[in-house]
Design an enzyme around this catalytic site. Structure first.
Site, short mmCIF file in Angstrom:
data_model
loop_
_atom_site.label_atom_id
_atom_site.label_comp_id
_atom_site.label_asym_id
_atom_site.label_seq_id
_atom_site.Cartn_x
_atom_site.Cartn_y
_atom_site.Cartn_z
N ASP B 94 0.86 -1.19 0.00
CA ASP B 94 0.00 0.00 0.00
C ASP B 94 0.89 1.23 0.00
OD1 ASP B 94 -2.10 1.66 -0.12
OD2 ASP B 94 -3.10 0.95 1.69
N HIS B 233 -7.96 7.98 6.31
CA HIS B 233 -6.83 7.04 6.31
C HIS B 233 -6.99 6.06 5.16
CE1 HIS B 233 -4.85 3.30 8.34
NE2 HIS B 233 -4.02 3.88 7.53
N ASN B 325 3.66 4.70 4.60
CA ASN B 325 4.34 3.61 3.87
C ASN B 325 5.03 4.25 2.68
OD1 ASN B 325 3.11 1.70 5.47
ND2 ASN B 325 1.74 0.91 3.90
N SER B 375 -6.92 3.00 16.84
CA SER B 375 -7.76 1.95 16.30
C SER B 375 -9.19 2.46 16.36
CB SER B 375 -7.60 0.69 17.13
OG SER B 375 -7.91 1.01 18.48
N HIS B 398 2.87 4.84 13.48
CA HIS B 398 1.80 5.18 12.52
C HIS B 398 0.41 4.84 13.04
CE1 HIS B 398 1.16 0.99 11.65
NE2 HIS B 398 0.51 1.21 10.54
#
Lengths: 133, 476
Positions: B94, B233, B325, B375, B398
């Site tokens: 990703d 996100h 990433n 989360s 992250h």
């Protein structure tokens, strides 16, 4: 004989795949990918011819799965079977068979090469593949 | 976890000395509790990462470390640009997955009566992209336009404001992006996914600023207590996944001619200056542009939804957009001299210090805005970069990092139960799959307060504000 088994992984999906021979192992890997993709199938058969070549058998398994993933996502199809026209330890020519789909429940990013090794198991061949999701 | 092999370097820093194929030590930022709970597989992965050619000083892992494939999630590796390698698997599938935060001028009390309406509208307008896609697919030429042009291209066309460009890492367009380095196959996958969220842990969240932890920096960032903000996100979607797959395969084949051996094929790499290395970097930059454009297009849909419900004058401003990433060329201080490095971050966020020329002018005094999504159902954080983060190549975590596997999370709780629990806390969930909710249950993740407390305690970033979700939206 079990075709595949989803085993624990912290963030992604790890699948153990089994097969009496290499053809069966590869065919079962396609079934495993279908299962974890959660396709929402619809009427209509799907057929796709494909070719893959790789540096060795373990990579061939991963490259096949990524080819199936590519075809499946760009053609909105899900495959459950493969007919092999030619097969060696480093290449495959074949025809995928399955159905048209409306979409997928899970967004599989790729089959990864992490720790993949096709090896002899108790009842034939087996390999473990981690799918990035 | 066998603790004997770790040297304690500080309250929040541990080191595994060089051994075997490792070229440098491996360092992990963690509390003792986090380290004890880290799985062996993740430790083996950071040690593998330390064996890559040209890696400088140490391989680094963040406190949200958990096992991935190739490097661990939360892994950082800086390679000397002249002698080191670039690795597609060290960025992952990703490419430019990242976060952005839109800030509103409304408070949680202002929007509470219409929360369901705005959340539903955003859910309708921001597709997951897992279905058949949009009825109209972009042409390949249009995909190439996005790969080259990124956020500035979309802003020129009216999908945002000029300020948005300034508020993105790299100005939302990485130099050196070459659409020709991206395969036709990857472009095909990108034709109908611009402006889509994807699945898994990707989300759009309506959040409120629960606590301001640094008044001065919050004022500069335009953040105030009770304010409603929106976090997005997601990443480069199928285009980036295919781009990684394609280049990983070609790098794996090419690696032998450079005499490189790696302990894990997912860490396949080539010299940065090799033809394959340059080709991958140009393709990565292009996919990163697609990802920034994806988040920009989602922002456009969110802004339209916001305008429909609260009136078009209520603008949502972009605070910042940052990748977690990615591989980037950066200059860093290595033992007192500035060196050019290729910094790989896999599940790790850049956090440049105050005064750095690559951050927006208005944030030069505070340090870069860093966005840490929690989360589902737990807090997220706004942090700022510090001058004391050189040891991690100006990088922080992250997210919270998974504590429990997806299967274990499913065994632990049903999706409907998770939704009920979240509802009790006043958090609304808009998601088409309750299984997806169970996998992302708050209990499946580490404690975000402890993870963020670790990076703040280690001096890698300062806390600016804590955000609490009001509605989690996972896309139709």
């Amino acid at each position: 004989m079990k075709k595949f088994q989803v085993v624990d992984h912290k963030a992604d999906i790890r699948v153990r795949i089994f097969g009496g021979d290499i053809e069966e192992l590869l065919a079962n890997s396609i079934l495993a990918l279908r299962r974890i993709s959660e396709p929402e199938t619809m009427k209509g058969d799907a057929v796709a011819d494909m070719e893959v070549s790789s540096i060795d058998l373990s990579s061939l398994l991963v490259d096949l799965l990524n080819e199936v993933l590519f075809l499946s996502r760009t053609r909105s199809e899900s495959y459950s079977d493969i007919e092999f026209f030619e097969i060696s330890d480093t290449s495959i020519k074949g025809r995928l068979k399955g159905s048209k789909v409306k979409g997928f429940g899970e967004d599989i990013k790729a089959a990864t090469y992490h720790g993949v090794e096709v090896k002899e198991g108790k009842e034939g061949l087996e390999a473990t593949v981690i799918f990035d999701i | 976890m066998e603790m004997g092999r770790f040297n304690k370097m500080g309250e929040y820093l541990w080191e595994i000395p060089r051994s075997g194929a490792m070229r440098v030590p491996a360092r992990i930022y963690a509390t003792e509790k986090i380290l004890r709970e880290t799985e062996e597989e993740a430790i083996a992965q950071i040690m593998n990462t330390a064996s890559l050619p040209g890696i400088v000083k140490y391989a680094v892992a963040m406190p949200d470390i958990h096992s991935g494939y190739g490097p661990p999630i939360g892994g950082v590796g800086a390679m000397d640009i002249e002698t080191g390698v670039i690795s597609p698997g060290f960025v992952g599938y990703d490419q430019n997955c990242g976060c952005r935060l839109l800030t509103s001028d409304l408070t949680a009390d202002d929007i509470e009566p219409r929360l369901d309406e705005i959340a539903s509208r955003i859910q309708r307008n921001v597709p997951s992209g897992l279905g058949q896609g949009r009825t109209e697919k972009m042409s390949i030429a249009r995909v190439e336009d996005i790969l080259k042009g990124g956020v500035p291209r979309l802003v020129e066309e009216g999908y945002g404001f000029s300020e948005d460009v300034e508020r993105c890492e790299e100005g939302g367009r990485m130099e050196g992006a070459d659409p020709k380095a991206v395969s036709e196959r990857a472009k095909l996958r990108g034709r109908d996914q611009l402006g889509t969220l994807g699945s898994g842990n990707h989300f759009c969240e309506i959040q409120k600023v629960e606590e301001v932890l640094d008044e001065e920096k919050a004022r500069i960032f335009g953040i105030f207590k009770g304010q409603v903000v929106i976090m997005i996100h997601t990443g480069s979607r199928g285009l980036g996944h295919q781009n990684c797959t394609d280049h990983l395969k070609s790098v794996m084949v090419a690696m032998g001619k450079y005499g490189i051996k790696v302990p894990d094929r997912e860490l396949a790499c080539v010299p940065f200056h090799s033809s394959e290395g340059k080709e991958f970097f140009a393709a990565l930059a292009a996919a990163c542009n697609y990802a920034w454009a994806n988040r920009q297009m989602i922002s456009h849909y969110v802004r339209s939804s916001w305008g429909d419900v609260f009136g078009s004058e209520r603008k949502l401003r972009l605070l910042y957009d940052v990748a977690h990433n990615i591989a980037k060329i950066e200059d860093h201080d290595v033992d007192g001299s500035i060196k050019r490095l290729i910094v790989h971050r896999k599940g790790a966020t850049r956090a440049f210090p105050p005064g750095h020329p690559e951050i927006p002018v208005e944030h030069r005094g505070t340090g870069q805005v860093v966005l840490i999504p929690g989360s589902m159902g737990t807090a997220s954080y706004i942090l700022s970069g510090t001058k004391t983060s050189g040891g991690s190549w100006h990088t922080v975590c992250h997210g919270a990092g998974r504590r429990m596997s997806r299967k274990a999370a499913l065994r632990n709780m049903k999706g409907s139960e998770v939704i009920e629990e979240l509802a009790k806390k006043g958090i609304m969930v808009k998601c088409r799959s309750s299984r997806g909710i169970a996998e992302e249950a708050p209990d499946a993740y580490k404690d975000i307060d402890e993870v963020v407390g670790t990076v703040a305690g280690a001096g890698l970033a300062d806390k600016v504000a804590k955000l609490r979700p009001m509605a989690v939206i996972k896309g139709e």
